[in-house]
Design an enzyme around this catalytic site. Structure first.
Site, PDB file in Angstrom:
ATOM      1  N   CYS A  11      37.279  33.253  26.863  1.00 21.74           N
ATOM      2  CA  CYS A  11      38.173  32.671  25.850  1.00 21.74           C
ATOM      3  C   CYS A  11      38.899  31.470  26.439  1.00 21.74           C
ATOM      4  O   CYS A  11      39.884  31.009  25.878  1.00 21.74           O
ATOM      5  CB  CYS A  11      39.157  33.718  25.332  1.00 21.74           C
ATOM      6  SG  CYS A  11      40.136  34.490  26.611  1.00 21.74           S
ATOM      7  N   GLN A  18      39.167  41.938  19.152  1.00 23.87           N
ATOM      8  CA  GLN A  18      39.004  40.534  18.760  1.00 23.87           C
ATOM      9  C   GLN A  18      39.608  40.306  17.379  1.00 23.87           C
ATOM     10  O   GLN A  18      39.377  41.107  16.471  1.00 23.87           O
ATOM     11  CB  GLN A  18      37.514  40.164  18.732  1.00 23.87           C
ATOM     12  CG  GLN A  18      36.875  40.025  20.099  1.00 23.87           C
ATOM     13  CD  GLN A  18      37.294  38.756  20.823  1.00 23.87           C
ATOM     14  OE1 GLN A  18      38.021  37.919  20.303  1.00 23.87           O
ATOM     15  NE2 GLN A  18      36.838  38.624  22.054  1.00 23.87           N
ATOM     16  N   GLU A  75      38.169  49.355  32.125  1.00 20.60           N
ATOM     17  CA  GLU A  75      39.257  48.773  31.330  1.00 20.60           C
ATOM     18  C   GLU A  75      40.567  49.354  31.847  1.00 20.60           C
ATOM     19  O   GLU A  75      40.637  50.525  32.176  1.00 20.60           O
ATOM     20  CB  GLU A  75      39.029  49.120  29.846  1.00 20.60           C
ATOM     21  CG  GLU A  75      40.219  49.050  28.931  1.00 20.60           C
ATOM     22  CD  GLU A  75      40.804  47.652  28.769  1.00 20.60           C
ATOM     23  OE1 GLU A  75      40.050  46.680  28.597  1.00 20.60           O
ATOM     24  OE2 GLU A  75      42.050  47.548  28.815  1.00 20.60           O
TER      25      GLU A  75
HETATM   26  C1  LIG Z   1      39.468  39.642  26.173  1.00 16.75           C
HETATM   27  S1  LIG Z   1      39.736  41.382  26.150  1.00 16.75           S
HETATM   28  C2  LIG Z   1      38.097  41.974  25.940  1.00 16.75           C
HETATM   29  C3  LIG Z   1      37.959  43.371  25.422  1.00 16.75           C
HETATM   30  C4  LIG Z   1      36.568  43.788  24.915  1.00 16.75           C
HETATM   31  N1  LIG Z   1      35.507  43.344  25.766  1.00 16.75           N
HETATM   32  C5  LIG Z   1      36.370  43.329  23.481  1.00 16.75           C
HETATM   33  O1  LIG Z   1      35.533  42.449  23.237  1.00 16.75           O
HETATM   34  O2  LIG Z   1      37.057  43.848  22.602  1.00 16.75           O
HETATM   35  C6  LIG Z   1      40.162  41.703  27.816  1.00 16.75           C
HETATM   36  C7  LIG Z   1      40.426  43.155  28.141  1.00 16.75           C
HETATM   37  O3  LIG Z   1      40.648  43.256  29.555  1.00 16.75           O
HETATM   38  C8  LIG Z   1      41.648  44.210  29.802  1.00 16.75           C
HETATM   39  N2  LIG Z   1      42.158  43.895  31.134  1.00 16.75           N
HETATM   40  C9  LIG Z   1      43.034  42.914  31.482  1.00 16.75           C
HETATM   41  N3  LIG Z   1      43.199  42.882  32.818  1.00 16.75           N
HETATM   42  C10 LIG Z   1      42.402  43.843  33.336  1.00 16.75           C
HETATM   43  C11 LIG Z   1      42.123  44.283  34.662  1.00 16.75           C
HETATM   44  N4  LIG Z   1      42.714  43.712  35.714  1.00 16.75           N
HETATM   45  N5  LIG Z   1      41.257  45.302  34.836  1.00 16.75           N
HETATM   46  C12 LIG Z   1      40.648  45.888  33.763  1.00 16.75           C
HETATM   47  N6  LIG Z   1      40.875  45.499  32.488  1.00 16.75           N
HETATM   48  C13 LIG Z   1      41.737  44.499  32.272  1.00 16.75           C
HETATM   49  C14 LIG Z   1      42.596  44.055  28.639  1.00 16.75           C
HETATM   50  O4  LIG Z   1      43.351  45.223  28.446  1.00 16.75           O
HETATM   51  C15 LIG Z   1      41.625  43.770  27.476  1.00 16.75           C
HETATM   52  O5  LIG Z   1      41.242  44.972  26.857  1.00 16.75           O
END
Ligand SMILES: C[S@@+](CC[C@H](N)C(=O)[O-])C[C@H]1O[C@@H](n2cnc3c(N)ncnc32)[C@H](O)[C@@H]1O
Length: 428
Positions: free
Chosen positions: A386, A261, A311
């Site tokens: 978001c 973040q 993840e």
């Molecule tokens: C908004 S971030 C949230 C990360 C964490 N929860 C944080 O607060 O730091 C979204 C995360 O989802 C991962 N991501 C995106 N698409 C995904 C998928 N299809 N399966 C698993 N993870 C995914 C991205 O790499 C990223 O780390």
């Protein structure tokens, strides 16, 4: 000439010309502007404001300027901060009601940002040729080729600004040319500056086209070949590979390719609200989907029976595992998988969860992921979003499966911008 009377999702101004709706970039409600039409569809048009003829009486003076132009990273800086918060809260409410058909939830008061300026822990700058010399800053509004030199960017800390200036001076001294996206010539593309706000560490990553030049004064060097504006590619380590940060009483390691973040202070608040909504007693099994470097799951682990994170970025999963180890957390486990495919095997291995936390990218949850989340059968879902325009349909789909949207809390992670973050609680 257009008069802007409201703001649309995504932050553009909305104007009406003889009933025809035009979305205007670079304008705020109450502004009268001269605008260039960039797209004309049957039902609506899109335009870029090119001259502010008569500013809204509600405007506050722009504070973050680069070469006299408003910072492209702060398109809402002309709106008083209270108004920004109201606007974001209204947009969440409108999305849930109109796009989601939901009306029984409690919309809690917005959590304002602790720092309305200098809050970003990460900024991405672009190189370009300014006035006959190398510039390092931001793309001019509405242009993907012209770059204005960043001066004291008020979204970044002084440390971040100083780190950027140092790299610009080095590049100017060495006479290394900027990459030109029109001709595909030149070398320097981007500089990413990341900062551990609580540790004081500053990490710089230079992104260039393939070329040989003097060793740059940065931590990481990424080579990107070919056109496009991406900054991902093979990365060489010249200094510190990992960024260290502290959050929610956790010591964190963050890899260059891992998501984190961008507002450390508010991320801590965000996770605090997620924890409140999760309402753990110490026994629950928690599933943390889209877990990144494990932040939410690890923040919950001390109050949970066990935590399982999924993840897709392997480096982020390695960080999550290392972060559990560093903080002496033994009841959190992480898997590198796409959420679409990773949930079913995890249910077989770990059993059904009591709480599912989801924190997806802007696109929200696909129909398939929604089905997987429903299969989890958890009594409680905490949805960190978001993008209210994807939260709304997702919440609606979950409602059809027997959940009820109970509480929603906006958290202002991105002052001076239209970006909206919120936490939602769904229960069965
Ligand atoms: C908004 S971030 C949230 C990360 C964490 N929860 C944080 O607060 O730091 C979204 C995360 O989802 C991962 N991501 C995106 N698409 C995904 C998928 N299809 N399966 C698993 N993870 C995914 C991205 O790499 C990223 O780390």
């Amino acid at each position: 000439m257009l008069r802007v009377d409201s703001i649309a999702h995504g932050g553009r101004g909305v104007a009406r010309a003889n009933g025809y709706v035009v979305f205007v970039s670079g304008a705020l409600p109450g502004d009268r502007v001269r605008a260039r039409l960039t797209k004309a569809k049957r039902d609506f048009g899109e335009a870029q404001a090119i001259e502010l003829l008569d500013p809204s009486p509600d405007r506050v003076p722009d504070r973050c300027l680069h070469e006299g132009e408003p910072c492209p990273g702060a398109p809402w800086q002309g709106l008083p901060y209270e108004r920004q918060l109201d606007e974001k809260t209204e947009q969440i409410d409108a999305a849930l009601r109109r796009l989601g058909g939901l009306d029984e939830f409690e919309l809690e008061p917005v959590e304002p940002a602790v720092q309305p300026w200098r809050y970003r822990n990460k900024l991405e700058y672009s190189f370009g040729e300014g006035h006959g010399r190398l510039a390092l800053g931001f793309h001019r509004r509405g242009s993907w080729a012209d770059v204005v030199d960043a001066e004291d960017c008020l979204l970044a800390s002084e440390r971040n600004n100083a780190a950027r200036n140092l790299v610009r001076e080095w590049a100017q001294r060495e006479g290394i040319p900027a990459y030109d996206p029109r001709r595909h010539t030149g070398v320097l593309r981007n500089l990413v500056v990341r900062e551990g706000r609580r540790t004081g560490q500053v990490q710089t990553r230079l992104v260039t086209a393939p070329a040989s030049f003097a060793k740059p004064p940065v931590d990481l060097h990424t080579v990107v070949d070919g056109p496009g504006s991406g900054t991902d590619g093979p990365t060489g380590v010249l200094g510190e590979e990992f960024l260290a940060e502290e959050l929610a009483r956790l010591q964190l390691r963050i890899s260059p390719s891992a998501f984190f973040q961008t507002n450390t202070e508010m991320a801590e608040r965000l996770y605090g609200i997620a924890a409140e909504y999760a309402d753990l007693s110490g026994r629950e099994r928690v599933l943390d989907l889209y877990c990144g470097i494990g932040t939410i799951g690890l923040a919950l682990a001390r109050r949970a029976g066990e935590v399982w994170g999924i993840e897709t970025v392997p480096e982020a999963v390695a960080d999550a595992e290392e972060n559990a180890r560093r903080n002496g957390i033994t009841n959190a486990h992480f898997a590198a998988a796409d959420v679409r495919l990773g949930v079913r095997p995890l249910l077989e291995r770990a059993g059904h969860p009591d709480v599912v936390v989801v924190d997806p990218p802007r696109a929200g949850l696909s129909k398939k992921v929604i089905r997987r989340v429903i299969e989890c059968g958890a009594p409680r879902i905490v949805y960190v979003s978001c993008n209210p325009t994807t939260l709304a349909p997702n919440a609606s789909q979950l409602t059809e499966a027997g959940y009820r949207l109970r509480r929603v809390k906006p958290v202002d992670m991105f002052p001076q911008t239209p970006h909206i973050e919120c936490v939602a609680l769904l229960e069965r």
